[in-house]
Design an enzyme around this catalytic site. Sequence first.
Site, PDB file in Angstrom:
ATOM      1  N   THR A   1       0.738  -1.209  -0.129  1.00  0.00           N
ATOM      2  CA  THR A   1      -0.101   0.063  -0.039  1.00  0.00           C
ATOM      3  C   THR A   1       0.993   1.228  -0.108  1.00  0.00           C
ATOM      4  OG1 THR A   1      -1.789  -1.227   1.518  1.00  0.00           O
ATOM      5  CG2 THR A   1      -1.685   1.171   1.293  1.00  0.00           C
ATOM      6  N   ARG A  29     -12.558 -10.532  -2.406  1.00  0.00           N
ATOM      7  CA  ARG A  29     -12.517  -9.653  -1.223  1.00  0.00           C
ATOM      8  C   ARG A  29     -11.886  -8.251  -1.430  1.00  0.00           C
ATOM      9  NH1 ARG A  29      -8.283 -11.955   3.621  1.00  0.00           N
ATOM     10  NH2 ARG A  29      -8.102  -9.930   4.672  1.00  0.00           N
ATOM     11  N   ASP A  32      -9.846  -5.012   2.110  1.00  0.00           N
ATOM     12  CA  ASP A  32      -8.292  -4.494   2.680  1.00  0.00           C
ATOM     13  C   ASP A  32      -8.130  -3.118   1.375  1.00  0.00           C
ATOM     14  OD1 ASP A  32      -8.300  -6.132   0.306  1.00  0.00           O
ATOM     15  OD2 ASP A  32      -6.613  -7.368   0.960  1.00  0.00           O
ATOM     16  N   THR A  52      -2.245   2.189   6.266  1.00  0.00           N
ATOM     17  CA  THR A  52      -1.866   0.929   5.653  1.00  0.00           C
ATOM     18  C   THR A  52      -1.847  -0.074   6.657  1.00  0.00           C
ATOM     19  OG1 THR A  52       0.179  -0.371   4.703  1.00  0.00           O
ATOM     20  CG2 THR A  52       0.660   1.628   6.077  1.00  0.00           C
ATOM     21  N   GLY A  53      -2.214  -1.397   6.352  1.00  0.00           N
ATOM     22  CA  GLY A  53      -2.115  -2.610   7.302  1.00  0.00           C
ATOM     23  C   GLY A  53      -3.331  -3.516   7.118  1.00  0.00           C
ATOM     24  N   GLY A  55      -6.597  -4.078   6.824  1.00  0.00           N
ATOM     25  CA  GLY A  55      -7.834  -3.360   6.427  1.00  0.00           C
ATOM     26  C   GLY A  55      -8.899  -3.735   7.094  1.00  0.00           C
TER      27      GLY A  55
END
Lengths: 153, 170
Positions: A1, A29, A32, A52-53, A55
């Site tokens: 990201t 999906r 995120d 970022t991370g 989601g």
Amino acid sequence: TVGAVALDQQGNLAAATSTGGLTGKRWGRIGDAPIIGAGTYADNRACAVSATGAGEYFIRVGVAHEICSRLRMLEASNYLKFDKARPLAAEEEIRAMKQLVPDAVLAEVKELGGDGGVILVTPEGEALFSFNTPGMYRGRATSTGMREVAIFE
Amino acid sequence: GRWSLAIHGGAGTILRENMTSDQEAEYEAALAAALDAGSSILADGGSALDAVEAVVTRLEDDPKFNAGRGAVFTWDEANELDAAIMDGRTREAGAVTGVTSIKNPILLARAVMMDGRHVFLSGEGAETFANERGIEAVDPSYFRTEKRLEALKRLKERELSALDVDHKYG
């Protein structure tokens, strides 16, 4: 990201985030993705945030909007004049409190089991980071001459 | 006039011992170049929106980062891209998810925002919207990098269950 947040000379804030998501994701999906309010948010009254991370955890906490809301309330609690009994906080104290806001919201993400990081800028020109991972690719620059990039803690 | 900019290229288990000094220097140079691209716009009096777009398009074009070219692979070996942008002045926002042929998804997110009728478009519909707006498309192979494909193969070789694979990271 990847992401960026900015304050321009006209006093306007903006946030942008872009990602390829998670390796091996299935079933359409999109949890995120940098959803507005979770991974990306900007409000001239509060701040601009890019995250970022993990989601799905950022969605559950509403990270980007939550940080903006808390900063807006922090500003209001310090500057509203109707509460004359309450002394205004010193500028230094307010600056320190602003860093506590993203730290506290990310701690909530961690508590649920997620991790990651955020960047934000405020209307006053602070460029802040917060992350609960071993590293974060990051950089910041301001009109006061700050210019730095870093990866590790 | 006062301006300010912060950027990121992702966070996670990034350990110094897993990175050579050359790799570290490459990442730092890429971040510095993106930072400078946004800073010069702001220093010249440009808008915050233009600055964040300049930073993100540059990082999307750089295969070192998980966005645009160099994005990770889905289970089905595709690159699905997502992006979002927001204007703090008006709280207008635009986001896209699951696009596979838009070279710079952040430009599409901004086009969604500027159009004003919607905030969030997905997949095929988002790509149709992009074509109507003249947003640059590329063959999906443009996003492919061997490093990311290897990462997917390693994941699959671990023979994880579907639930394991769908763990909550992104």
